[in-house]
Scaffold this motif. Structure first.
Motif, PDB file in Angstrom:
ATOM      1  N   ILE A  62       0.843  -1.204   0.000  1.00 37.02           N
ATOM      2  CA  ILE A  62       0.000   0.000   0.000  1.00 37.02           C
ATOM      3  C   ILE A  62       0.875   1.250   0.000  1.00 37.02           C
ATOM      4  O   ILE A  62       0.591   2.233  -0.697  1.00 37.02           O
ATOM      5  N   ASP A  63       1.953   1.218   0.773  1.00 37.99           N
ATOM      6  CA  ASP A  63       2.861   2.363   0.868  1.00 37.99           C
ATOM      7  C   ASP A  63       3.928   2.376  -0.217  1.00 37.99           C
ATOM      8  O   ASP A  63       4.799   3.255  -0.224  1.00 37.99           O
ATOM      9  N   LYS A  64       3.881   1.374  -1.124  1.00 31.89           N
ATOM     10  CA  LYS A  64       4.819   1.287  -2.251  1.00 31.89           C
ATOM     11  C   LYS A  64       6.274   1.269  -1.778  1.00 31.89           C
ATOM     12  O   LYS A  64       7.139   1.986  -2.292  1.00 31.89           O
ATOM     13  N   LYS A  65       6.518   0.430  -0.770  1.00 37.58           N
ATOM     14  CA  LYS A  65       7.857   0.281  -0.206  1.00 37.58           C
ATOM     15  C   LYS A  65       8.666  -0.763  -0.981  1.00 37.58           C
ATOM     16  O   LYS A  65       8.111  -1.699  -1.544  1.00 37.58           O
ATOM     17  N   GLU A  66       9.994  -0.597  -0.968  1.00 37.75           N
ATOM     18  CA  GLU A  66      10.880  -1.570  -1.604  1.00 37.75           C
ATOM     19  C   GLU A  66      10.831  -2.922  -0.901  1.00 37.75           C
ATOM     20  O   GLU A  66      10.833  -3.966  -1.535  1.00 37.75           O
ATOM     21  N   SER A  67      10.825  -2.871   0.431  1.00 42.58           N
ATOM     22  CA  SER A  67      10.898  -4.095   1.228  1.00 42.58           C
ATOM     23  C   SER A  67       9.720  -4.143   2.192  1.00 42.58           C
ATOM     24  O   SER A  67       9.202  -3.107   2.615  1.00 42.58           O
ATOM     25  N   PRO A  68       9.302  -5.344   2.567  1.00 43.73           N
ATOM     26  CA  PRO A  68       8.172  -5.464   3.494  1.00 43.73           C
ATOM     27  C   PRO A  68       8.496  -4.888   4.869  1.00 43.73           C
ATOM     28  O   PRO A  68       9.641  -4.925   5.316  1.00 43.73           O
ATOM     29  N   TYR A  69       7.471  -4.343   5.529  1.00 40.56           N
ATOM     30  CA  TYR A  69       7.630  -3.968   6.930  1.00 40.56           C
ATOM     31  C   TYR A  69       7.932  -5.237   7.729  1.00 40.56           C
ATOM     32  O   TYR A  69       7.477  -6.327   7.394  1.00 40.56           O
ATOM     33  N   ILE A  70       8.691  -5.081   8.803  1.00 46.34           N
ATOM     34  CA  ILE A  70       9.104  -6.229   9.599  1.00 46.34           C
ATOM     35  C   ILE A  70       8.353  -6.309  10.923  1.00 46.34           C
ATOM     36  O   ILE A  70       7.806  -7.341  11.289  1.00 46.34           O
ATOM     37  N   GLU A  71       8.300  -5.190  11.676  1.00 47.09           N
ATOM     38  CA  GLU A  71       7.762  -5.258  13.035  1.00 47.09           C
ATOM     39  C   GLU A  71       6.634  -4.258  13.313  1.00 47.09           C
ATOM     40  O   GLU A  71       5.814  -4.504  14.168  1.00 47.09           O
ATOM     41  N   ASN A  72       6.617  -3.145  12.628  1.00 46.17           N
ATOM     42  CA  ASN A  72       5.671  -2.093  12.979  1.00 46.17           C
ATOM     43  C   ASN A  72       4.514  -2.014  11.992  1.00 46.17           C
ATOM     44  O   ASN A  72       4.718  -1.938  10.791  1.00 46.17           O
ATOM     45  N   TYR A  73       3.317  -2.018  12.530  1.00 40.50           N
ATOM     46  CA  TYR A  73       2.135  -1.955  11.709  1.00 40.50           C
ATOM     47  C   TYR A  73       1.759  -0.498  11.427  1.00 40.50           C
ATOM     48  O   TYR A  73       1.392   0.232  12.346  1.00 40.50           O
ATOM     49  N   PRO A  74       1.846  -0.027  10.161  1.00 37.47           N
ATOM     50  CA  PRO A  74       1.396   1.336   9.873  1.00 37.47           C
ATOM     51  C   PRO A  74      -0.124   1.433   9.763  1.00 37.47           C
ATOM     52  O   PRO A  74      -0.672   2.533   9.752  1.00 37.47           O
TER      53      PRO A  74
END
Length: 453
Positions: free
Chosen positions: A279-291
């Motif tokens: 959704i945030d168009k990030k290169e890598s997946p989030y690991i620990e924090n839920y936006p």
């Protein structure tokens, strides 16, 4: 009580940057012929940055009453400086569309320009949102950061360096007691560019015994001897280079967000983090924090499987994720719609932000993400629920086997394996073997967390 008009102040100062009336400084960034000249105001820059305050004091005005600055000692690109100068004038910075590597370069440049507020914000952002990228780029980050005073005690840096070196050599024995001389040589070779930058003489005696001693064979014998000499006779002169202690800033990092229980019977927390990164168009997946929070709106086993049920509940609701567990194959398919679903016969809706996917499962090594390419055809509304024909849901999702995924040019790639993808142009010609029903489905409303707004 004072009233603060910061928004208007920010807009006015930003406008002054865009139309630099009465500027008295030019700053050249980059190398000719591709350099760029920024026209700015000394009184603004020196009030915001100690670096520029000192620089202006050293730089005389020319005959046109302009201070001409070049910055040869600071490695900064035009793109990075443009972000920084807008922050200096307007106090605004947007990181959402920047690559992680660009944000890291922004930290380094901001530190050199002594923009402490910005450095703290950027470090916090990277820690909270880019943990997987930081781990992946550990060697580069370490080599760059040690020059600027890495914000960790030396023993913790040593632990991370050793951990990284062992991770790069998966054949090393897990039990250190079983290591051979060759094993230590392997680790030493891997860490040869990191080891010279450790502040060995900043370790406590206890940390030398507990953390360095087990791996002392990766150090040069003379260095290990000098480390022990300093412990026994602190005032004795030694030949090894003693790097200065790190200057640890008293910055309190934010508490990491504790993930709330995910209200899903289909996807895992890891899946939710991966979807959030898309959704945030990030290169890598989030690991620990839920936006985001995933608010359950509809579940087939609870509310019914007919597409009409979905429209009854989700009518006029935007920012939704639909998750499908395919009957018989175990696939987890889905899609994100940033627009409102509408229970009326307006079939086509335009967006650049929708996507469909197939999530990692026991049978699928890596998730598949397919973003919309032809924005005008992204979403089709009632009576079907459709991400064009790339993912189309029809009728009763459980009892009728009518859903399908078709190869088309609207989304970037198919989300199912080739034997389950229809290549036909017309839906009426879709072969029965590619049609599917669902075992379960869920639809979530995606809500930004309040503490990240």
């Amino acid at each position: 009580m004072a009233t603060k008009f910061f928004d208007r102040l920010s807009r006015d100062l930003t406008q002054l940057l865009e139309d630099p009336t009465d500027y008295n400084v030019t700053i050249e960034i980059g190398e000719a012929p591709n350099s760029q000249i920024f026209t700015v105001h000394s009184y603004i820059l020196q009030s915001r940055s100690p670096y520029f305050k000192n620089k202006f004091n050293e730089t005389p005005f020319n005959d046109d009453h302009i201070k001409v600055l070049t910055m040869p000692n600071i490695n900064i690109s035009i793109k990075i400086f443009d972000v920084i100068i807008k922050y200096i004038y307007g106090g605004i910075i947007s990181l959402e569309k920047l690559e992680n590597s660009t944000i890291f370069d922004l930290v380094i440049a901001s530190n050199e320009l002594e923009l402490n507020e910005l450095v703290e914000h950027l470090q916090t952002y990277l820690i909270n949102n880019c943990a997987s990228w930081l781990r992946l780029k550990f060697a580069r980050i370490y080599r760059t950061s040690y020059q600027d005073g890495l914000q960790l005690v030396e023993s913790k840096i040593w632990e991370y360096v050793i951990k990284w070196g062992k991770a790069k050599n998966s054949t090393l024995p897990t039990n250190l007691d079983k290591w051979t001389s060759d094993n230590f040589l392997t680790l030493k070779e891997t860490l040869k560019r990191c080891l010279p930058h450790i502040r060995y003489f900043s370790f406590s005696n206890e940390d030398v015994a507990e953390k360095i001693f087990p791996y002392h064979r990766i150090l040069e014998p003379k260095l290990w001897l000098d480390i022990n000499s300093k412990i026994m006779t602190p005032n004795k002169q030694i030949s090894s280079i003693i790097l200065p202690p790190r200057k640890i800033l008293k910055i309190k990092l934010p508490i990491r967000n504790t993930p709330i229980p995910l209200p899903s019977n289909i996807i895992t927390n890891e899946h939710a983090l991966e979807i959030s990164s898309w959704i945030d168009k990030k290169e890598s997946p989030y690991i620990e924090n839920y936006p985001y929070d995933f608010k359950l709106l509809v579940r087939g086993s609870r509310d019914g499987f007919d597409v009409k049920t979905i429209y009854n509940i989700c009518d006029k609701v935007a920012n939704t994720i639909i998750i499908l567990k395919v009957n018989g194959t175990g696939e987890i398919l889905g899609g994100y719609n940033p627009l409102e679903w509408e229970y009326i016969n307006i079939r086509r809706k335009k967006t650049a932000d929708s996507f469909i996917f197939s999530l990692k499962t026991a049978n699928l090594k890596n998730s598949i993400l397919s973003r919309v390419k032809k924005f005008d055809y992204a979403i089709y509304n009632y009576p079907d629920l459709s991400f064009n024909d790339a993912l189309r849901l029809i009728g009763n999702l459980k009892t009728e086997k009518r859903c399908y995924c078709m190869a088309n040019s609207v989304y970037s790639k198919p989300i199912r394996s080739v034997e389950f993808i229809s290549q036909y142009v017309f839906p009426s010609e879709i072969p029965k073997e590619v049609l599917f029903s669902v075992e379960e489905y869920e639809i979530f409303k995606i809500l930004p967390k309040n503490d990240l707004k």
